[in-house]
Design a protein around this motif. Structure first.
Motif, short mmCIF file in Angstrom:
data_model
loop_
_atom_site.label_atom_id
_atom_site.label_comp_id
_atom_site.label_asym_id
_atom_site.label_seq_id
_atom_site.Cartn_x
_atom_site.Cartn_y
_atom_site.Cartn_z
N GLY A 70 -20.16 -45.13 -2.37
CA GLY A 70 -20.19 -45.35 -0.92
C GLY A 70 -20.74 -46.73 -0.60
O GLY A 70 -20.21 -47.45 0.26
N ALA A 73 -18.23 -49.40 -1.17
CA ALA A 73 -17.27 -49.48 -0.07
C ALA A 73 -17.87 -50.25 1.11
O ALA A 73 -17.19 -51.05 1.76
CB ALA A 73 -16.86 -48.08 0.37
N ALA A 74 -19.16 -50.02 1.35
CA ALA A 74 -19.84 -50.72 2.45
C ALA A 74 -19.88 -52.23 2.19
O ALA A 74 -19.64 -53.03 3.10
CB ALA A 74 -21.26 -50.18 2.63
N ALA A 77 -16.51 -53.65 2.80
CA ALA A 77 -16.25 -53.73 4.25
C ALA A 77 -16.97 -54.93 4.85
O ALA A 77 -16.42 -55.64 5.69
CB ALA A 77 -16.70 -52.44 4.94
N ALA A 82 -16.22 -56.45 8.52
CA ALA A 82 -16.00 -55.25 9.33
C ALA A 82 -17.22 -55.01 10.23
O ALA A 82 -18.33 -55.36 9.86
CB ALA A 82 -15.79 -54.05 8.43
N ILE A 86 -17.63 -49.35 11.10
CA ILE A 86 -16.64 -49.27 10.01
C ILE A 86 -17.36 -49.31 8.66
O ILE A 86 -16.98 -48.61 7.71
CB ILE A 86 -15.63 -50.45 10.10
CG1 ILE A 86 -14.94 -50.46 11.47
CG2 ILE A 86 -14.61 -50.38 8.97
CD1 ILE A 86 -14.06 -49.26 11.74
N LEU A 89 -18.89 -45.91 8.16
CA LEU A 89 -17.83 -44.91 7.99
C LEU A 89 -17.15 -45.02 6.63
O LEU A 89 -16.91 -44.01 5.96
CB LEU A 89 -16.80 -45.08 9.11
CG LEU A 89 -16.04 -43.83 9.52
CD1 LEU A 89 -17.02 -42.79 10.07
CD2 LEU A 89 -14.98 -44.15 10.57
N SER A 90 -16.87 -46.25 6.20
CA SER A 90 -16.20 -46.39 4.90
C SER A 90 -17.11 -45.93 3.77
O SER A 90 -16.64 -45.34 2.79
CB SER A 90 -15.71 -47.83 4.68
OG SER A 90 -16.73 -48.74 4.95
N ILE A 93 -17.02 -42.00 3.92
CA ILE A 93 -15.75 -41.42 3.44
C ILE A 93 -15.64 -41.55 1.93
O ILE A 93 -15.30 -40.59 1.23
CB ILE A 93 -14.56 -42.11 4.16
CG1 ILE A 93 -14.55 -41.73 5.64
CG2 ILE A 93 -13.24 -41.71 3.50
CD1 ILE A 93 -13.56 -42.52 6.49
N THR A 94 -15.94 -42.74 1.40
CA THR A 94 -15.85 -42.96 -0.04
C THR A 94 -16.81 -42.03 -0.79
O THR A 94 -16.43 -41.38 -1.77
CB THR A 94 -16.19 -44.43 -0.38
OG1 THR A 94 -15.39 -45.27 0.43
CG2 THR A 94 -15.93 -44.71 -1.85
#
Lengths: 102, 222
Positions: A70, A73-74, A77, A82, A86, A89-90, A93-94
């Motif tokens: 996660g 992913a952050a 982003a 981002a 976002i 959220l990314s 989700i990841t």
């Protein structure tokens, strides 16, 4: 009273005291360049430490799990500039995907 | 309705909405870390400073004591005091107004106010009050939504909420990393916190990095 309540009330009282103190002290008192610089650096250190501790530790152990995916992913982003929601959220989700499917 | 058209009003409203929406992340994270919906909402109402709120739920949620949580949150709250020092001569308020002004003295209200400098002091005051109240309203509404949402979801890991917290911290620190010193400090603090976690009581690996920040600040001064 338990830890959570002490945390909520203690944090709130001190947070307000700090804000009010700022409005009440003479300007030159806190405008020393060194104080200003350290004030910029302290949040960087604390927030970075919080990122690290929250993503790869559990209690007093170093644990590599879905949260690190996660965080990756952050970071991605943020590299693509981002906005904050976002980024969060990314990461969520990841991390959830890794947690649920692996 | 000339006020609606004023650029200061638009700046304040857009900042209030975007920043207020982060409240969802806070409300959800607070509940995922074991805080009740009421406690989460009280933190947003009374502490009303995002980084400090995330810090106290993060430290206590990771098993740290109340003192560690409060100390970390308070160290992050010092900057609001410095904002107050900047804002007081612009706002020039006393009594109850000053009590209220202090509560809404945060990153965003101060930031918008200072950005209005070219439009004069009255625009700076307008920016401060509008943004302060705007963020307060949206931040609290969204905190409630996030907390209720997270409570309905159950297992935080299944929804990725446990990764949302470090991501939120990362989102808060990222814009602050402006030069090599900042980035080096961030990395050093992160490594220090991870490496000392197995050996220090919970919370100390985080608070300890404030000392690293002070050393970095003093060294840079020389």
């Amino acid at each position: 009273m338990d830890t959570l309540w002490i945390g909520v009330i203690g944090t709130s009282v001190i947070a307000y005291a700090l804000k009010f103190a700022g409005h009440s002290v003479p300007e030159k008192f806190l405008s020393h360049p060194l104080i200003k610089r350290i004030n910029l650096l302290i949040p960087i250190a604390l927030l970075s430490a919080l990122v690290a501790v929250q993503s790869v530790t559990t209690k007093s152990a170093i644990v590599i799990d879905h949260r690190l995916a996660g965080l990756g992913a952050a970071i991605l982003a943020l590299f693509f500039k981002a906005p904050f929601p976002i980024v969060v959220l990314s990461a969520a989700i990841t991390s959830a995907a890794v947690y649920n499917f692996f | 309705m000339s006020r609606v058209a004023s650029p200061t009003f638009r700046d304040s409203l857009s900042v209030s909405l975007t920043v207020g929406a982060y409240g969802v992340a806070f409300g959800a994270a607070a509940v995922a870390n074991g805080f009740s919906v009421l406690q989460s909402c009280l933190l947003s109402l009374l502490t009303f400073s995002g980084a400090s709120q995330f810090a106290v739920i993060g430290v206590i949620g990771a098993g740290g004591g109340a003192i560690s949580g409060i100390t970390t949150a308070s160290l992050l709250g010092i900057r609001n005091g410095l904002y107050g020092v900047l804002m007081a001569p612009i706002l020039k308020v006393r009594g109850l107004k000053r009590v209220v002004a202090a509560h809404i003295t945060i990153d965003e209200s101060t930031g918008v106010s200072l950005s209005q400098e070219s439009r004069g002091e009255s625009a700076m005051r307008e920016g401060f009050w509008l943004t302060g109240f705007g963020v307060f309203i949206f931040w609290n509404l969204f905190t409630l939504a996030g907390a209720l949402g997270a409570k309905a979801m159950g297992n935080p890991s299944a929804w990725g909420l446990d990764a949302a917290v470090p991501a939120a911290f990362l989102g808060l620190v990222w814009p602050r990393l402006k030069n090599t010193t900042d980035k080096f400090l961030a990395l050093t603090a992160a490594v220090f916190a991870i490496v000392t976690t197995p050996y220090l009581p919970a919370g100390l690996p985080i608070i300890g990095t404030a000392v690293i920040a002070i050393i970095a600040g003093v060294r840079k001064a020389k």
